[in-house]
Design an enzyme around this catalytic site. Structure first.
Site, PDB file in Angstrom:
ATOM      1  N   GLU A 279     -23.654  41.162  43.702  1.00  0.00           N
ATOM      2  CA  GLU A 279     -24.377  42.404  43.019  1.00  0.00           C
ATOM      3  C   GLU A 279     -25.856  42.266  43.522  1.00  0.00           C
ATOM      4  O   GLU A 279     -26.743  42.104  42.686  1.00  0.00           O
ATOM      5  CB  GLU A 279     -24.546  42.327  41.494  1.00  0.00           C
ATOM      6  CG  GLU A 279     -23.278  42.943  40.958  1.00  0.00           C
ATOM      7  CD  GLU A 279     -23.020  43.041  39.420  1.00  0.00           C
ATOM      8  OE1 GLU A 279     -24.027  42.440  38.607  1.00  0.00           O
ATOM      9  OE2 GLU A 279     -22.215  43.511  38.883  1.00  0.00           O
TER      10      GLU A 279
ATOM     11  N   GLU B 179     -14.999  43.666  40.245  1.00  0.00           N
ATOM     12  CA  GLU B 179     -15.303  43.599  38.864  1.00  0.00           C
ATOM     13  C   GLU B 179     -15.104  44.732  37.962  1.00  0.00           C
ATOM     14  O   GLU B 179     -15.916  45.868  38.534  1.00  0.00           O
ATOM     15  CB  GLU B 179     -16.981  43.082  38.383  1.00  0.00           C
ATOM     16  CG  GLU B 179     -17.214  41.407  38.941  1.00  0.00           C
ATOM     17  CD  GLU B 179     -18.557  41.167  38.448  1.00  0.00           C
ATOM     18  OE1 GLU B 179     -19.169  41.571  37.337  1.00  0.00           O
ATOM     19  OE2 GLU B 179     -19.028  40.325  39.148  1.00  0.00           O
TER      20      GLU B 179
HETATM   21  O1  AHR Z   1     -18.972  39.705  34.572  1.00  0.00           O
HETATM   22  C1  AHR Z   1     -20.183  39.465  33.964  1.00  0.00           C
HETATM   23  C2  AHR Z   1     -21.333  39.886  34.938  1.00  0.00           C
HETATM   24  O2  AHR Z   1     -21.248  41.381  35.253  1.00  0.00           O
HETATM   25  C3  AHR Z   1     -21.142  39.285  36.297  1.00  0.00           C
HETATM   26  O3  AHR Z   1     -21.733  37.805  36.322  1.00  0.00           O
HETATM   27  C4  AHR Z   1     -22.055  40.222  37.153  1.00  0.00           C
HETATM   28  O4  AHR Z   1     -21.538  40.160  38.320  1.00  0.00           O
HETATM   29  C5  AHR Z   1     -22.080  41.356  36.363  1.00  0.00           C
HETATM   30  O5  AHR Z   1     -23.173  42.056  36.360  1.00  0.00           O
END
Ligand code: AHR
Length: 503
Positions: free
Chosen positions: A172, A291
């Site tokens: 990210e 994610e």
């Molecule tokens: O999954 C929780 C968080 O969400 C992770 O660390 C990050 O990559 C995202 O913002």
């Protein structure tokens, strides 16, 4: 309400990559400590890993697990997690304002991954660190021996390299919250140079560059265009993330959100094609949706608690307790990935244990399945094979994110080897049952039908240590009818179904 679904053996989207059913485990809250690792737990193996959790993960059949972060990785020194455990430093983790003991590092995670039968997907730190730490980590993990880093791995007890194929170039990096956040041009350049160095070591590795953290980011989708412009020739995947929320407690709007996910994938697919054409390239870059999940139940509380605490080790954090409504959402998300599996080759539920996770544990005690474990389990087990391009006719409703949201969300998968046609269906109507008429053209004779249903009258129903099976799949007996190549199944309002036709 009635719906018609037609599958035809010749209308397919191609083979689903099994890694669509991947997961993610970050050094965050109790994901690692008292999640997968708890020396002294009654089920702990000699290496401290909880066997009860290993069993639940094995049952999910997770093909790949992303590690060690997440936001955590952007200030992480991988070298802190190697060598004798007693000598490892405790560090402050800037992402979650906690203390990291480093008792678990790459050796421990690799042993756990082997025990659960999953491949590792490792992320390198391109936030506080850069190319040099990344290439050293790759050498430590993948080089057989005869170099400084590989010999150090051997000295630390692991002779054979782990041969990790898939590497994430940071996490990210478009997010201002990220340690070492960068502009798209800065990150694209760094990712490209890091990828070149890693490829100089082994050009067969697969590399994932960071796309947008979500589709509401102000830099989206220009971020993707710039980053891909810088790095297109060196990378294989662009990573996307999305979390789903229902703060308003509006089920219809909530269950429409996968339309936004679908558009996000479509747009980034278009950006990939744009850069590919601009570069006159033959190379195909795919999407790693590494994610995704529902994340809102505890989110605001956690943000407040984090500001107030004093660097605790493995605190309760992001422990969303999922309900039955989230089963429907997770079902629709997985269906979207199947329908977009020509673009999305990898997807990782975030996360796996305790932290916004399908599996919960109690320190020293039980481990159990959250509600969302079940649709993930069914899709992972039975959603492998060829994704089908279905023709769907069903009434729809209007939502904030899209004008026509079909009441039936459905995906179809053909496993030609085992001879199964599997449909995953969510009835997004809250009052009406739905008669689903499935037509299977040119797949051969339908011998039998199995219907697995997840249904609860209370959208807020949850599982807990005391009631681990409050929301769970059940087999529906003798309700489906077969007439030639047609099957009729009726599903209740707000329900998740897996309908399998034995061919
Ligand atoms: O999954 C929780 C968080 O969400 C992770 O660390 C990050 O990559 C995202 O913002």
């Amino acid at each position: 309400m009635e719906a018609q679904v037609t599958a035809h053996a010749r209308y397919s989207l191609g083979e689903i990559d099994n890694r669509l059913y991947g997961a993610f485990l970050e050094h965050l809250g109790r994901a690692v400590y008292t999640g997968i690792y708890e020396p002294g737990h009654p089920t702990a193996l000699p290496n401290g890993m909880r066997k009860d959790v290993i069993d639940l993960v094995r049952n999910l059949d997770v093909p790949i697990c992303r590690y060690p972060g997440g936001n955590f990785v952007s200030a992480y020194n991988w070298e802190d997690g190697i060598g004798p455990q007693a000598d490892r430093p405790t560090r402050l983790d800037l992402a979650w304002r906690t203390s990291e003991s480093n008792a678990v590092g790459i050796h421990e995670f690799a042993e756990w991954a082997e025990a659960v039968g999953t491949d590792m997907m490792l992320a390198v730190n391109l936030g506080s660190r850069g190319l040099d730490a990344a290439r050293n980590f790759v050498e430590y993990v993948n080089h057989p021996g005869g170099s400084y880093w590989s010999d150090l791995r051997r000295k630390n007890g692991r002779a054979a390299p782990w041969n990790v194929k898939l590497w994430c170039l940071g996490n990210e990096m478009d997010g201002p919250w990220q340690v070492g956040h960068k502009s798209a041009a800065e990150y694209g350049h760094l990712a490209n140079e890091t990828a070149k160095a890693i490829r100089a070591f082994d050009d067969k590795l697969e590399l994932v560059v960071c796309g947008s953290s979500h589709s509401e980011m102000p830099t989206y989708p220009q971020w993707e265009a710039t980053v891909l412009d810088e790095s297109y020739d060196q990378i294989d995947y662009i990573s996307l993330h999305m979390y789903f929320e229902n703060y308003e407690k509006n089920t219809a709007e909530y269950l429409a959100l996968p339309e936004k996910l679908d558009r996000y994938i479509g747009t980034v697919g278009g950006v990939i094609d744009y850069v590919k054409s601009k570069k006159r390239s033959k190379r195909d870059v795919k999407i790693s949706f590494d994610e995704w999940n529902v994340w809102y139940h505890e989110r605001k509380n956690d943000a407040k608690r984090m500001k107030e605490w004093n660097w605790p080790h493995a605190p309760v954090l992001l422990e969303d307790i999922y309900n039955f409504e989230d089963v429907l959402q997770v079902g629709c998300i997985l269906n979207t990935f199947i329908r977009r599996s020509d673009r999305v080759r990898i997807a990782c539920i975030a996360q796996l244990v305790n932290v916004i996770a399908p599996i919960m544990t109690e320190p020293g005690g039980a481990a159990w399945r959250q509600t969302i474990y079940h649709p993930l389990h069914l899709a992972s087990r039975f959603g492998r094979g060829t994704a089908l391009l279905l023709d769907v006719e069903c009434a729809s409703y209007t939502a904030d994110v899209a004008d026509r949201v079909s009441y039936l969300d459905v995906a179809g998968v053909h496993d030609s080897e085992a001879g199964w046609l599997t449909f995953f269906a969510v009835n997004r109507h809250g009052q009406e049952p739905m008669e689903i008429n499935l037509s299977a053209e040119r797949f051969g004779t339908i011998k039998s039908v199995e219907h697995t249903l997840i249904k609860h009258d209370d959208l807020e129903a949850r599982n807990s240590k005391e009631q681990p099976d409050n929301v769970a799949p059940q087999q529906v007996k003798d309700k489906a009818t077969i007439e030639g190549n047609r099957v009729r199944v009726t599903v209740p309002p707000y329900s998740y179904s897996m309908i399998r036709l034995k061919l």
